[in-house]
Design an enzyme around this catalytic site. Structure first.
Site, mmCIF file in Angstrom:
data_model
loop_
_atom_site.group_PDB
_atom_site.id
_atom_site.type_symbol
_atom_site.label_atom_id
_atom_site.label_comp_id
_atom_site.label_asym_id
_atom_site.label_seq_id
_atom_site.Cartn_x
_atom_site.Cartn_y
_atom_site.Cartn_z
ATOM 1 N N ASP A 1 32.827 43.603 33.147
ATOM 2 C CA ASP A 1 32.536 45.005 32.839
ATOM 3 C C ASP A 1 33.492 46.033 33.441
ATOM 4 O O ASP A 1 33.515 47.169 33.004
ATOM 5 C CB ASP A 1 31.113 45.357 33.292
ATOM 6 N N ASP B 1 32.978 50.562 35.324
ATOM 7 C CA ASP B 1 31.546 50.279 35.407
ATOM 8 C C ASP B 1 31.012 50.685 36.775
ATOM 9 O O ASP B 1 30.566 51.801 36.963
ATOM 10 C CB ASP B 1 31.278 48.809 35.122
ATOM 11 N N ASP C 1 28.876 45.212 42.866
ATOM 12 C CA ASP C 1 27.682 44.572 42.315
ATOM 13 C C ASP C 1 27.381 43.298 43.088
ATOM 14 O O ASP C 1 28.281 42.464 43.297
ATOM 15 C CB ASP C 1 27.880 44.213 40.834
ATOM 16 N N ARG D 1 23.053 55.131 42.265
ATOM 17 C CA ARG D 1 23.157 53.753 42.749
ATOM 18 C C ARG D 1 23.875 53.651 44.084
ATOM 19 O O ARG D 1 24.947 53.067 44.187
ATOM 20 C CB ARG D 1 23.848 52.854 41.718
#
Length: 391
Positions: free
Chosen positions: A190, A214, A218, A270
Site C-alpha cells: 500500500d 498510505d 503498520d 492514528r
C-alpha cells in the site's frame, strides 16, 4: 535446572547493562560532562548517548531498548557480522554486495548494518528485512524515499534506528528477494514507510517518518512484542496502525509500547489506531491532530500515560471509537497522568481498572511526569551526531 539458567542469564544480562552504562558515563571527558548537564535525556538515550565514543561501541545500543521488545541481546555477540552499505543502488532479485538489500535480505545470521556516507536510497521494491538484523543510520544522513520502503515479514529481532523514510508509494504484485535470501512473490503493497507482517521483537527507534501514500508504521497480522520509541512522525494522514483489520482476531495477542515519540506537525489521525490488542502509550508529544489522536475498534486495550496532548483549533477530543457491532465494543481506554492543553479532552472508559503493561524486569521503565515530556521528546527523530562528540 533450565529455569534457573534462564533466570541467571537474564540477571547477568541486566547487570552487564548497568556496568556498561556506568563505565561509559565515568569515562566521558569533563567537557562532554558539561554538555550533558544541560541535556535532559530519556532512559533509552541515557543508555548510550552519554558515550562520546559510541561509534566504537555501536552494539551498546542493543542493550538500551525498553518496553515490550525487551533487550536486543539476540542482535549482538561474537557471531555478529558487521556490514557497511557503500552503494545506494538497488536490485530486488539480485542485490549486489555493498547495497542495503544485500545486507538486509541476503546475508544470513546476525548482522549489524551501517552506512559509509550520506545517501539517498530509492528501493525498486519493498525491502524485506531478515531476522537478527540491525539497520543503524547513526552518524550519516540516510533517506529511503520516493518509491518502495521497508517491510518486516515473518521475521524477528529487528532494530531500525536513525533512518529517514518518506514519500513511499504503493507497489504492484512482484517477485522480490525475501528474508534469508529466498526469491518470493509479494502481493500488492500500500505504500507504508515501515510495515510489520507476522513479525515479533521489533524495535523502531529515532527515525523520521513522513509523507507516505498510505501510513507511516503498520503493526499487522499477529505481530507483537514491539517498541516504537523516539521517532518523529509528521506530515501524514494515517500515522500508525496497530492491528490488521477487524476480522483478524490473532491480533488480540499484540503488545506494543509507544514511548518518547513526537507527533506533528500536520498529522491527521492514528497515533495510534488499535484493533484487538494492547498498547502502552507513554511520554509522547502530540502537536495537534485533525480527526483524532488515539482511536480503534474491536475492543482494544490502551493505557495512555503521561502524554502531552495539545489540541488543534477545531477538534479538541483526543480519542475516537468505532463500534463494530450492534451491541457495542468493550472499550478499555484509560488516561493516567496525561496533560491536556488548548482545550484537549480524553474520553476514558468508565469503571473497571487500568490494565497494567505487566512488563518483565528487562522490559520495565519508569514513566516520568508529563511536565518533562517536551524536553524528553525534543530530540525525537534522526539525531544529529557530530564526528567527535555525543549525539
Amino acid at each position: 535446572m533450565a529455569g534457573h539458567q534462564v533466570i541467571n542469564f537474564s540477571f547477568w544480562s541486566f547487570l552487564l547493562v548497568v556496568v556498561m552504562v556506568m563505565f561509559f558515563t565515568i569515562n566521558v571527558s569533563s567537557v562532554e560532562q558539561s554538555k550533558i548537564k544541560g541535556m535532559e535525556m530519556n532512559v533509552i538515550d541515557q543508555c548510550w548517548r552519554f558515550n562520546p565514543e559510541w561509534r566504537k561501541h555501536r552494539q551498546q545500543l542493543a542493550m538500551c531498548s525498553v518496553g515490550y521488545v525487551g533487550k536486543m541481546t539476540n542482535n549482538i555477540g561474537k557471531d555478529l557480522v558487521n556490514y557497511k552499505v557503500t552503494d545506494p543502488s538497488d536490485h530486488p532479485l539480485n542485490p549486489q554486495p555493498g547495497t542495503l538489500r544485500y545486507g538486509a535480505s541476503k546475508i544470513q545470521g546476525k548482522i549489524w548494518i551501517t552506512f559509509q556516507r550520506d545517501m539517498n536510497i530509492r528501493l525498486e521494491r519493498p525491502l524485506l528485512i531478515s531476522s537478527f538484523t540491525t539497520i543503524d543510520g547513526r552518524g550519516v544522513n540516510v533517506h529511503i524515499a520516493n518509491n518502495a520502503c521497508l517491510m518486516i515479514y515473518k521475521a524477528t529481532n529487528i532494530i531500525i534506528h536513525g533512518i529517514r523514510v518518506h514519500h513511499c508509494r504503493p507497489q504492484a504484485p512482484e517477485m522480490v528477494m525475501g528474508p534469508n535470501g529466498k526469491i518470493m512473490p509479494l502481493g500488492q503493497v500500500d505504500g507504508d514507510a515501515i510495515r510489520l507482517v507476522s513479525a515479533s521483537k521489533v524495535w523502531i527507534d529515532h527515525n523520521t517518518l513522513y509523507d507516505c501514500q498510505d501510513g507511516l508504521l503498520d503493526v499487522t497480522r499477529g505481530s507483537t512484542d514491539v517498541t516504537i520509541s523516539n521517532n518523529w512522525f509528521r506530515e501524514q494522514n494515517k500515522v500508525m496502525l496497530l492491528g490488521h483489520d477487524d476480522g483478524f482476531v490473532r491480533d488480540k495477542n499484540m503488545k506494543v509500547t509507544v514511548v518518547y515519540n513526537y507527533f506533528g506537525p500536520n498529522c491527521n489521525q492514528r497515533m495510534p489506531r488499535i484493533r484487538h490488542g494492547y498498547a502502552h502509550v507513554a511520554n509522547n508529544m502530540y502537536m495537534g491532530w485533525v480527526q483524532y489522536a488515539i482511536g480503534g475498534s474491536m475492543g482494544p486495550s490502551l493505557k495512555s500515560q503521561s502524554n502531552l496532548f495539545i489540541a488543534p483549533t477545531e477538534n479538541k477530543e483526543v480519542t475516537w471509537r468505532k463500534s463494530s457491532n450492534a451491541i457495542g465494543d468493550t472499550w478499555k481506554f484509560y488516561s493516567i497522568g496525561d496533560a491536556f492543553e488548548n482545550g484537549a479532552s480524553f474520553i476514558d472508559t468508565k469503571g473497571g481498572q487500568v490494565k497494567k503493561p505487566n512488563y518483565s524486569l528487562e522490559q520495565n521503565f519508569e514513566v516520568v511526569d508529563v511536565k518533562f515530556v517536551r524536553s524528553l521528546t525534543s530530540s525525537s527523530g534522526v539525531l544529529k551526531c557530530g564526528k567527535t562528540s555525543i549525539c
